[in-house]
Scaffold this active site. Structure first.
Site, PDB file in Angstrom:
ATOM      1  N   ASP A 382       0.912  -1.019  -0.280  1.00 17.46           N
ATOM      2  CA  ASP A 382      -0.089   0.204   0.209  1.00 17.46           C
ATOM      3  C   ASP A 382       1.314   0.954   0.026  1.00 17.46           C
ATOM      4  OD1 ASP A 382      -3.014   1.073   0.484  1.00 17.46           O
ATOM      5  OD2 ASP A 382      -1.603   1.876   2.391  1.00 17.46           O
ATOM      6  N   GLU A 418       2.049  -0.074  -4.880  1.00 18.74           N
ATOM      7  CA  GLU A 418       0.648   0.909  -5.142  1.00 18.74           C
ATOM      8  C   GLU A 418       2.087   2.056  -5.403  1.00 18.74           C
ATOM      9  OE1 GLU A 418      -3.465   2.859  -4.106  1.00 18.74           O
ATOM     10  OE2 GLU A 418      -1.561   2.645  -2.251  1.00 18.74           O
TER      11      GLU A 418
END
Length: 743
Positions: A382, A418
């Protein structure tokens, strides 16, 4: 602030007495043997003279003293002073401490928020290396290191709160782990052959009628044959689990009666989230997670974890003191020049200071643990750009990326970035080094825009369909560096993408201000659910178009759990706090013919992809002829049946023909033989009227057989029609035709 009780001392010790519910500690003293500084965390073992016990080791660089706190089942607390200090690691071996023991730490040091020091021994702290966590995180005022409700909020973070937090916070659990994974066989699916399925452990299983009620919403539920049957029938090769590290709920959600459903608020990087365990939370969750991984592996499915190492649940200066903030705030977090404040590249209040060796060690130790001891096969990071920052800027030679690249365990697993954060210069799509794949949001945006007929031309679509060479054809990267997706957990579901043009997040309690406004969606003529059968049929067709495009594109496709069932969130594009039917999969949709047909089409497209290596290439297309007949590995055609010119790429268009040659696939099979496959012509037409399309003649083909036609609800099991090359066919409005080439 300080209390009078702090001036008292426990019997026999010249130190401040711990304060428990406002009274001095009366528990008998427990002593620790020296133990060892390695490994960090709590490790049960046999110590000197064959005595069983647990070694505790905690890095707390700037601390003045560390107390280990042991809790019985009634909540009674015993404290053990860790007196050994080796390279900033406080450690000790405590005889008689067995698996299942609950524990935490109290760390002493100077309270000086102006220089970043936030030590407060009244706050019980979770061990960053705890393998299991027992208890729920609530956020009453007592768990804040400062006085949360101080009248002058602008200085509240500077006023120390001396109330004991132990009754209100979860505890770490000592876990005995001697599993060698000898009976496990990892699938080890090559990147090019992978199909990823993003799912939420609870959301996927909570309403599944085939899973026993007591297992729904748990790791055991995901391991149940009923769950595995859907995954194997679908044909996916990996599940990407939304965060399963122990996480906490934010105060602003708890105040509104909501919870963090997605889990992007980690507080324990070694502990499986206890609320997803059916078997218990005193260490049983560890074994249950492992059994889930084994079951998925036995079904041929890899396990990828969505991990959140960029920030923690302790938020900013006004956040709670749960773990790292009270162990060494300055050592773990990036602080601003005004050390009271946190550098926030995540939008969540804080950012871990990954440049610090002990923070980097925490992250890499955690990653290796999940691979070697918990059996997982990869990670999706993330806001990975926040991890790649050196002192301030994103740096692809940063310590984090360098350590991963050379680590003998981590460089062998699947690594997905990401590739952005919310800080300056944080958008890094296409910039991560070899070994990494990336979520490709440019693929998402192009495909959404094409099917809502909003692209000015088809240049962008050409790049995205063929592996995004403009982004990834450098440094030895391959087409599978691009994780292609149309939807993800964050945003509209696929069904909502074709049903809503505006977000509808009112249930989140934030006045519909949260969530993205840039959805690139089209509601097909009506906002939300409708009884208009024409609109409903068009929406189902658009879903078929989007799924077919995704699964025919070069790169690694990622689907979101439930998109193949027509799952809806009622237009909520930020359902992070909806732990209810908004987020849980409605398995009853499979009983409806239209959604059953969509699920069947998805399975058929994945199976087609698995059968045909031309659809999962390991190298970028060259666009050049490799044989005497002049055929190229990739060719693009207009509706006129002619190869596209430069002018065609720049002209407004709603139709694109893509020819994939199965005779020019780079590489060889395991026996060294050339890889040969069928050739295909995909025709994508986003216009609102049918179009006449001339099928390219020799040498491209002699005839074509229709394999997929998204204009029809039920797909034929075998090629449904054949056309001679050079003839004109009518491509229905808003549809994809996949045709197999024959000679």
């Amino acid at each position: 602030m300080s209390s009078a009780a702090e001036q008292e001392t426990c019997a026999g010790e010249g130190r401040p007495a711990p304060v428990v519910d406002g009274a001095a500690c009366a528990a008998p003293a427990v002593s620790a043997w020296p133990g060892a500084p390695m490994p960090l965390g709590a490790r049960f073992r046999v110590g000197p003279d064959g005595v069983a016990g647990t070694n505790f080791a905690l890095w707390a660089g700037g601390a003045e003293a560390v107390e280990l706190c042991l809790f019985d089942d009634a909540g009674g607390e015993r404290r053990v002073r860790l007196t050994e200090l080796t390279h900033e690691i406080w450690h000790g071996f405590v005889p008689g401490v067995l698996p299942g023991q609950r524990y935490g730490y109290r760390v002493h040091g100077r309270w000086d928020p102006w220089t970043g020091g936030r030590w407060n021994p009244a706050k019980l702290l979770l061990d960053p290396y705890a393998r299991a966590v027992d208890g729920e995180f609530a956020l009453p005022p007592e768990v804040y290191g400062h006085v949360r409700d101080w009248p002058q909020q602008q200085v509240a973070d500077t006023v120390r709160d001396d109330r004991d937090s132990a009754p209100f916070v979860p505890k770490g659990v000592v876990v005995h782990d001697d599993d060698d994974w000898a009976d496990d066989r990892r699938p080890k699916t090559p990147w090019a052959d992978s199909v990823i399925y993003e799912l939420h452990v609870k959301g996927f299983t909570r309403l599944h009628p085939g899973i026993p009620e007591e297992l729904r919403g748990t790791y055991a539920g995901l391991a149940h044959p009923a769950a595995l049957e859907h995954l194997t029938k679908l044909g996916v090769t990996a599940v990407e689990l939304l965060p399963v590290h122990q996480f906490a709920h934010e105060d602003h959600l708890l105040r509104r009666g909501l919870k963090n459903h997605w889990g992007y608020n980690s507080i324990g990087y070694f502990a499986p989230h206890a609320a997803y365990a059916a078997s218990g939370t005193r260490g049983q969750q560890v074994g249950e997670f492992k059994r889930m991984v084994r079951a998925l592996h036995a079904a041929g499915i890899e396990v990828i974890l969505d991990v959140v190492y960029n920030h923690t649940a302790e938020a900013g200066e006004l956040g709670p003191t749960l773990s790292l903030k009270g162990i060494d705030n300055r050592g773990y977090y990036r602080l601003q020049a005004d050390a009271r404040r946190y550098a926030d590249y995540t939008g969540c209040g804080n950012t871990l200071h990954v440049v610090q060796p002990h923070v980097l060690r925490l992250i890499t130790d955690s990653l290796r643990y999940w691979v070697t001891e918990m059996g997982v096969d990869g990670f999706r990071f993330d806001l990975a750009a926040a991890l790649a920052r050196s002192m301030h800027d994103v740096d692809m030679l940063s310590p984090f990326l360098a350590v991963i690249a050379q680590d003998p365990v981590l460089r062998r697993v699947k690594l997905i970035a990401e590739p952005w954060d919310v800080g300056s210069g944080g958008y890094q799509v296409g910039a991560f080094p070899p070994l990494w794949t990336e979520w490709n949001d440019r693929y998402r945006d192009a495909v959404r825009d094409f099917w809502r007929h909003a692209l000015p031309d088809v240049r962008e679509m050409g790049y995205r369909l063929s592996g995004s060479s403009d982004l990834y054809a450098w440094g030895g990267r391959r087409p599978y560096a691009s994780v292609n997706f149309v939807t993800a957990h964050d945003g509209f579901t696929l069904r909502d993408l074709v049903s809503y043009e505006r977000k509808h997040n009112e249930a989140n309690g934030e006045g519909n201000r949260d969530g993205s406004n840039d959805n690139r969606s089209w509601n097909c003529g009506a906002e939300g659910e409708t009884d208009d059968e024409g609109v409903r049929a068009l929406r189902r067709r658009q879903l078929r178009n989007l799924l077919t495009t995704l699964l025919l594109s070069t790169g690694v496709p990622m689907l979101v759990a439930g998109d193949e069932l027509g799952r809806t969130q009622g237009g909520n594009n930020n359902a992070y706090c909806q732990d209810n039917e908004i987020s849980w999969l409605d398995w009853g949709l499979l009983a409806e013919p239209g959604w059953k047909a969509l699920s069947d089409l998805t399975s058929r497209l994945i199976a087609l992809r698995h059968r045909h290596p031309v659809l999962r290439r390991r190298a970028f297309f060259s666009g050049r002829a490799h044989s005497a007949d002049g055929l190229r590995d990739l060719a693009w055609f207009t509706a006129r049946g002619t190869e596209m010119t430069e002018g065609d790429w720049y002209a407004p268009a709603a139709t694109l023909g893509m020819y994939l040659s199965g005779r020019d696939i780079p590489g060889r099979d395991e026996r060294g033989a050339p890889i040969l496959d069928d050739s295909f012509l995909a025709v994508l037409h986003a216009g609102d009227r049918p179009v006449d399309f001339v099928l390219p003649g020799p040498p491209w083909a002699e005839r074509y057989e229709v394999v997929v036609d998204t204009s029809v609800e039920e797909q034929a099991a075998e090629p449904s029609a054949a056309h001679r090359a050079g003839t004109t066919i009518t491509v229905p409005e808003r549809s994809v035709l996949l045709l197999k080439v024959a000679f």
